[in-house]
Design a protein around this motif. Structure first.
Motif, PDB file in Angstrom:
ATOM      1  N   ASN A 264      26.935  56.767  -4.769  1.00 35.12           N
ATOM      2  CA  ASN A 264      27.312  55.554  -5.977  1.00 35.12           C
ATOM      3  C   ASN A 264      26.995  54.128  -5.182  1.00 35.12           C
ATOM      4  N   PRO A 265      26.034  53.746  -4.935  1.00 31.94           N
ATOM      5  CA  PRO A 265      25.809  52.512  -4.216  1.00 31.94           C
ATOM      6  C   PRO A 265      26.212  51.232  -4.848  1.00 31.94           C
ATOM      7  N   PRO A 266      26.327  50.164  -4.206  1.00 31.07           N
ATOM      8  CA  PRO A 266      26.608  49.007  -5.133  1.00 31.07           C
ATOM      9  C   PRO A 266      25.592  48.709  -6.064  1.00 31.07           C
ATOM     10  N   TRP A 267      25.723  48.030  -7.167  1.00 27.68           N
ATOM     11  CA  TRP A 267      24.687  48.204  -8.413  1.00 27.68           C
ATOM     12  C   TRP A 267      23.788  46.920  -8.634  1.00 27.68           C
ATOM     13  N   ILE A 268      24.273  45.893  -7.873  1.00 28.93           N
ATOM     14  CA  ILE A 268      23.685  44.501  -8.085  1.00 28.93           C
ATOM     15  C   ILE A 268      22.975  44.079  -6.845  1.00 28.93           C
ATOM     16  N   PRO A 269      21.791  43.725  -6.863  1.00 29.08           N
ATOM     17  CA  PRO A 269      21.154  43.262  -5.657  1.00 29.08           C
ATOM     18  C   PRO A 269      21.462  41.778  -5.363  1.00 29.08           C
ATOM     19  N   ALA A 270      22.512  41.504  -4.718  1.00 27.75           N
ATOM     20  CA  ALA A 270      22.761  40.131  -4.652  1.00 27.75           C
ATOM     21  C   ALA A 270      23.894  39.983  -3.444  1.00 27.75           C
ATOM     22  N   ARG A 271      24.087  38.614  -2.857  1.00 27.09           N
ATOM     23  CA  ARG A 271      25.006  38.640  -1.604  1.00 27.09           C
ATOM     24  C   ARG A 271      26.467  38.599  -2.219  1.00 27.09           C
ATOM     25  N   PRO A 272      27.398  39.266  -1.834  1.00 29.78           N
ATOM     26  CA  PRO A 272      28.799  39.253  -1.989  1.00 29.78           C
ATOM     27  C   PRO A 272      29.228  37.993  -1.383  1.00 29.78           C
ATOM     28  N   ASN A 273      30.481  37.475  -2.227  1.00 27.77           N
ATOM     29  CA  ASN A 273      31.084  36.084  -1.847  1.00 27.77           C
ATOM     30  C   ASN A 273      32.357  36.615  -0.945  1.00 27.77           C
ATOM     31  N   ALA A 274      32.615  37.693  -1.126  1.00 23.66           N
ATOM     32  CA  ALA A 274      33.995  38.342  -0.492  1.00 23.66           C
ATOM     33  C   ALA A 274      33.821  39.778  -0.031  1.00 23.66           C
ATOM     34  N   ALA A 275      34.390  39.914   0.887  1.00 21.45           N
ATOM     35  CA  ALA A 275      34.453  41.442   1.454  1.00 21.45           C
ATOM     36  C   ALA A 275      34.419  42.655   0.312  1.00 21.45           C
ATOM     37  N   ILE A 276      35.401  42.316  -0.200  1.00 21.55           N
ATOM     38  CA  ILE A 276      35.723  43.389  -1.569  1.00 21.55           C
ATOM     39  C   ILE A 276      34.741  43.518  -2.470  1.00 21.55           C
ATOM     40  N   GLU A 277      33.640  42.451  -2.640  1.00 19.49           N
ATOM     41  CA  GLU A 277      32.588  42.480  -3.404  1.00 19.49           C
ATOM     42  C   GLU A 277      31.533  43.497  -2.944  1.00 19.49           C
ATOM     43  N   ARG A 278      31.437  43.854  -1.600  1.00 19.00           N
ATOM     44  CA  ARG A 278      30.502  44.824  -1.059  1.00 19.00           C
ATOM     45  C   ARG A 278      30.521  46.033  -1.901  1.00 19.00           C
ATOM     46  N   ALA A 279      31.408  46.374  -2.714  1.00 16.59           N
ATOM     47  CA  ALA A 279      31.365  47.615  -3.494  1.00 16.59           C
ATOM     48  C   ALA A 279      30.403  47.330  -4.650  1.00 16.59           C
ATOM     49  N   ILE A 280      30.222  46.075  -5.118  1.00 17.39           N
ATOM     50  CA  ILE A 280      29.317  45.518  -6.317  1.00 17.39           C
ATOM     51  C   ILE A 280      28.056  45.098  -6.131  1.00 17.39           C
ATOM     52  N   TYR A 281      28.059  44.247  -4.881  1.00 16.55           N
ATOM     53  CA  TYR A 281      26.899  43.616  -4.448  1.00 16.55           C
ATOM     54  C   TYR A 281      26.192  44.159  -3.255  1.00 16.55           C
ATOM     55  N   ASP A 282      24.811  44.185  -3.295  1.00 13.48           N
ATOM     56  CA  ASP A 282      24.201  44.909  -2.189  1.00 13.48           C
ATOM     57  C   ASP A 282      22.836  44.298  -2.010  1.00 13.48           C
ATOM     58  N   PRO A 283      22.993  43.336  -1.111  1.00  7.19           N
ATOM     59  CA  PRO A 283      21.634  42.307  -0.615  1.00  7.19           C
ATOM     60  C   PRO A 283      20.610  42.961  -0.680  1.00  7.19           C
TER      61      PRO A 283
END
Length: 372
Positions: A264-283
């Motif tokens: 279940n990888p991060p779903w959105i191909p964008a840069r996270p603004n904070a460490a916790i957002e690495r679960a949502i954003y996957d550059p």
């Protein structure tokens, strides 16, 4: 890890302490001492200019001031665009600016994790859970301290997971499994085998636990984040599943092959603004690409890879369905079947959300993949 230092003038003394920010904020270059006499309008002006407000007043008044700053940010009209990608980028820019402004209200934390302010809560347990043993006094945004307190409560109470009929206890910095629809898909999909499964990027360990509860006799759960590994081990221990689930530190795959590999990888191909957002954003969809590229070499004959992925990125025009299908084909894989569900989280029905139009059309899918 080397932390930057924050320096400020207090009276006739120049002081400096270690700067602490899990969200990745840089220390402000200018700091002023603030207390209960500072009104919200002046505080907002200073914070918007990037001036740090080191609080010396009542702790609960500082919380109220932070709420007042939040209200002033929310009064500003949001920039929007008819183009989904641009609307998303504007939303992320606004989020980043909001975080910087609210991150200007600062508190000093002692070496024993105490806060020397009137009516300050006892945050020692929350700090030990998040940071580990103290490395000395530091200055931190108040907003992050409140996040620590909230994370401690999440960890203490846990999150009810209907598919497990049990609670999962997320740790600070580990993404909470609040999107239950993807767990329902995992609970319903037909298992190709019950002998062995890999759970790639386990996080809290919730997918590994669900697979074990479904009768998979051995699960290898991987992650490369130290907090996630400890969190997963704690949760699987609470569920009495450590005899069937092995926790392994790895970037994506463990050694060997399995008849079932779940990610279940991060779903959105964008840069996270904070460490916790690495679960949502996957550059650049790096984890998604890594999973697809390596999957074939980690499947047994007739094995399946389960990719759990939202199509929100497609509605935001950040990645197309054609690009996803091409990634799958380029990895030597084929789609066996796909199971879809609609999200049930609160944002899906929130018309005030800047990304509401995309969220309203979002579908979460479990892609059953096999070697082509």
């Amino acid at each position: 890890m080397t932390h930057p230092m924050l320096e400020w003038q207090e009276g006739d003394v120049t002081r400096s302490l270690r700067w602490q920010s899990e969200s990745g904020l840089r220390p402000p270059k200018r700091v002023v001492i603030a207390d209960d006499t500072l009104n919200a309008d002046s505080a907002f002006r200073l914070a918007s200019e990037g001036t740090g407000l080191l609080w010396r007043g009542d702790f609960q008044n500082a919380r109220q001031l932070l709420q007042a700053l939040t209200r002033r940010i929310e009064r500003k009209p949001r920039k929007t665009s008819a183009i989904p990608r641009e609307s998303f980028n504007l939303h992320r820019q606004a989020q980043s600016q909001r975080a910087r402004t609210l991150g200007m209200l600062l508190v000093e934390v002692d070496a024993d994790y105490g806060i020397g302010l009137r009516r300050a809560p006892d945050i020692r347990l929350a700090c030990n859970e998040a940071y580990g043993a103290s490395s000395g006094a530091f200055v931190v945004p108040l907003r992050e301290i409140l996040g620590l307190i909230g994370a401690h409560e999440w960890r203490r109470k846990g999150v009810e997971i209907a598919e497990l009929e049990a609670r999962i206890h997320p740790w600070y910095g580990v993404f909470s499994p609040i999107r239950g629809e993807y767990l329902a898909l995992i609970a319903e999909a037909p298992l190709p085998a019950r002998t062995l499964a890999f759970d790639i990027g386990t996080g809290t360990g919730v997918i590994a636990a669900l697979l074990a509860r479904r009768g998979v006799s051995e699960v290898v759960a991987t992650d490369c984040d130290a907090r996630a590994l400890s969190c997963a081990r704690d949760n699987l221990g609470r569920l009495d599943l450590l005899d069937r689930v092995q926790i392994v530190e790895a970037d994506l795959f463990p050694p060997g092959r399995a008849p079932l590999v779940v990610c279940n990888p991060p779903w959105i191909p964008a840069r996270p603004n904070a460490a916790i957002e690495r679960a949502i954003y996957d550059p650049d969809s790096a984890m998604l690409r890594g999973f697809l590229t390596g999957l074939k070499d980690h499947l047994t004959p007739q094995g399946e890879g389960w990719l759990i992925l939202s199509d929100l990125a497609e509605h935001l025009e950040l990645r197309s369905r054609e690009e996803l299908l091409q990634m799958i084909a380029d990895a030597g894989l084929k789609v066996v079947a796909r199971m879809d569900t609609r999200p049930v989280h609160a944002r899906a029905g929130d018309a005030t959300d800047p990304l509401h139009e995309a969220r309203a059309r979002e579908i979460t899918s479990l892609w059953r993949l096999a070697a082509a």
